[in-house]
Motif scaffolding. Structure first.
Motif, PDB file in Angstrom:
ATOM      1  N   ASP A 127     -83.428  62.569   7.886  1.00 20.93           N
ATOM      2  CA  ASP A 127     -82.463  62.484   8.927  1.00 20.93           C
ATOM      3  C   ASP A 127     -81.282  61.350   8.377  1.00 20.93           C
ATOM      4  O   ASP A 127     -80.149  61.390   8.385  1.00 20.93           O
ATOM      5  N   LEU A 128     -81.983  60.256   8.056  1.00 19.33           N
ATOM      6  CA  LEU A 128     -81.251  59.130   7.451  1.00 19.33           C
ATOM      7  C   LEU A 128     -80.476  59.632   6.252  1.00 19.33           C
ATOM      8  O   LEU A 128     -79.091  59.194   6.360  1.00 19.33           O
ATOM      9  N   GLN A 129     -81.014  60.512   5.491  1.00 22.05           N
ATOM     10  CA  GLN A 129     -80.381  60.985   4.411  1.00 22.05           C
ATOM     11  C   GLN A 129     -79.211  61.575   4.539  1.00 22.05           C
ATOM     12  O   GLN A 129     -78.074  61.661   4.015  1.00 22.05           O
ATOM     13  N   ASN A 130     -79.191  62.577   5.680  1.00 18.22           N
ATOM     14  CA  ASN A 130     -78.181  63.542   5.966  1.00 18.22           C
ATOM     15  C   ASN A 130     -77.158  62.519   6.579  1.00 18.22           C
ATOM     16  O   ASN A 130     -76.121  63.019   6.400  1.00 18.22           O
ATOM     17  N   LEU A 131     -77.417  61.665   7.302  1.00 19.81           N
ATOM     18  CA  LEU A 131     -76.296  60.866   8.183  1.00 19.81           C
ATOM     19  C   LEU A 131     -75.594  59.962   6.952  1.00 19.81           C
ATOM     20  O   LEU A 131     -74.316  59.964   7.041  1.00 19.81           O
TER      21      LEU A 131
END
Length: 260
Positions: A127-131
């Motif tokens: 999720d952090l990567q996508n953000l």
């Protein structure tokens, strides 16, 4: 009849939205195995975007319950709790806006530190990567101040000890997009930082996200200010209740004649 229907809508909308946000957050944590290992919540070095859904959903659900159920049942304890809670949120928003204007340099420094911490944890959470990928693509930027910020990540740093294929590269979200490409090339950032700064500009964004975000705020200042003013007005609005105009429920309930 109108008030009764309005209150039902108030309860339904706010609690439904709150429950939906909470549900999405809990589902995301379940998919990542967080719920089966609660201690892993603190293991992530960066920011977990799921917290936004958990916190926002929780606040909306609590406000919906306290405001509308309190109004329906004429429960003064719940109504007072709702009023204080909503007033506190409004005060915090106002305070945050003033502090952000007064301490701009400090905010910029904290934003820089925040981005760098999340750069380090880029591969630790999907999720952090996508953000991060979304932010770099949207603002056409790379790292906090530039591509070399990715040296802080163990997969992208340029040290000789790094065995990763992504060594001395950047994530694909830093790459300048080719309009002719229909499929995203996720390897476009490989080895790109071996080139000189001038050559890098042909392949990747070289501006930092802190500067690009600051420029975006300046270019959209009226829109951003309008959104915050609109939210503030909704919070103190006396129109029929919505997820942010709940004081109507309280005003109506307090004005009702008390049953004997």
């Amino acid at each position: 009849m109108f008030f009764s229907c309005s209150l039902r809508v108030c309860v339904f909308v706010l609690q439904l939205l709150g429950a939906a946000f909470l549900g999405i957050g809990l589902w995301a944590w379940a998919e990542k195995g967080v719920l089966s290992n609660i201690s892993s919540i603190t293991d992530l070095g960066g920011f977990d975007p799921v917290w936004l859904f958990i916190v926002v959903g929780g606040v909306m659900f609590i406000l919906g319950f306290a405001g509308c159920i309190g109004a329906l049942r004429e429960n003064t304890v719940l109504l007072k709790f709702f009023s204080v809670f909503l007033g506190l949120i409004f005060f915090l928003e106002l305070t945050a806006g003033i502090l952000a204007f007064v301490f701009k340099d400090w905010i910029k420094e904290q934003l820089n530190q925040f981005i760098n911490n999340n750069v380090k944890a880029y591969r630790d959470d999907i999720d952090l990567q996508n953000l991060i990928d979304f932010a770099q693509e949207y603002w056409s930027c790379c790292g906090a101040h530039g591509p070399n910020d990715w040296n802080q990540n163990i997969y992208f740093n340029c040290t000789d000890m790094n065995p990763s294929r992504e060594r001395c590269g950047v994530p694909f979200s830093c790459c300048v997009k080719d309009p002719a490409e229909d499929v995203i090339n996720t390897q476009c950032g490989y080895d790109v930082r071996h080139h000189s700064d001038m050559e890098q500009q042909r392949f990747i964004y070289t501006k930092g996200c802190v500067g690009q975000f600051e420029k975006w705020l300046q270019d959209n200042l009226i829109v951003v200010a309008g959104v915050f003013v609109g939210i503030a007005l909704l919070q103190v609005s006396t129109h029929p209740p919505t997820s942010l105009s709940m004081p109507y429920c309280v005003v109506w309930a307090l004005g009702m004649p008390q049953t004997q």
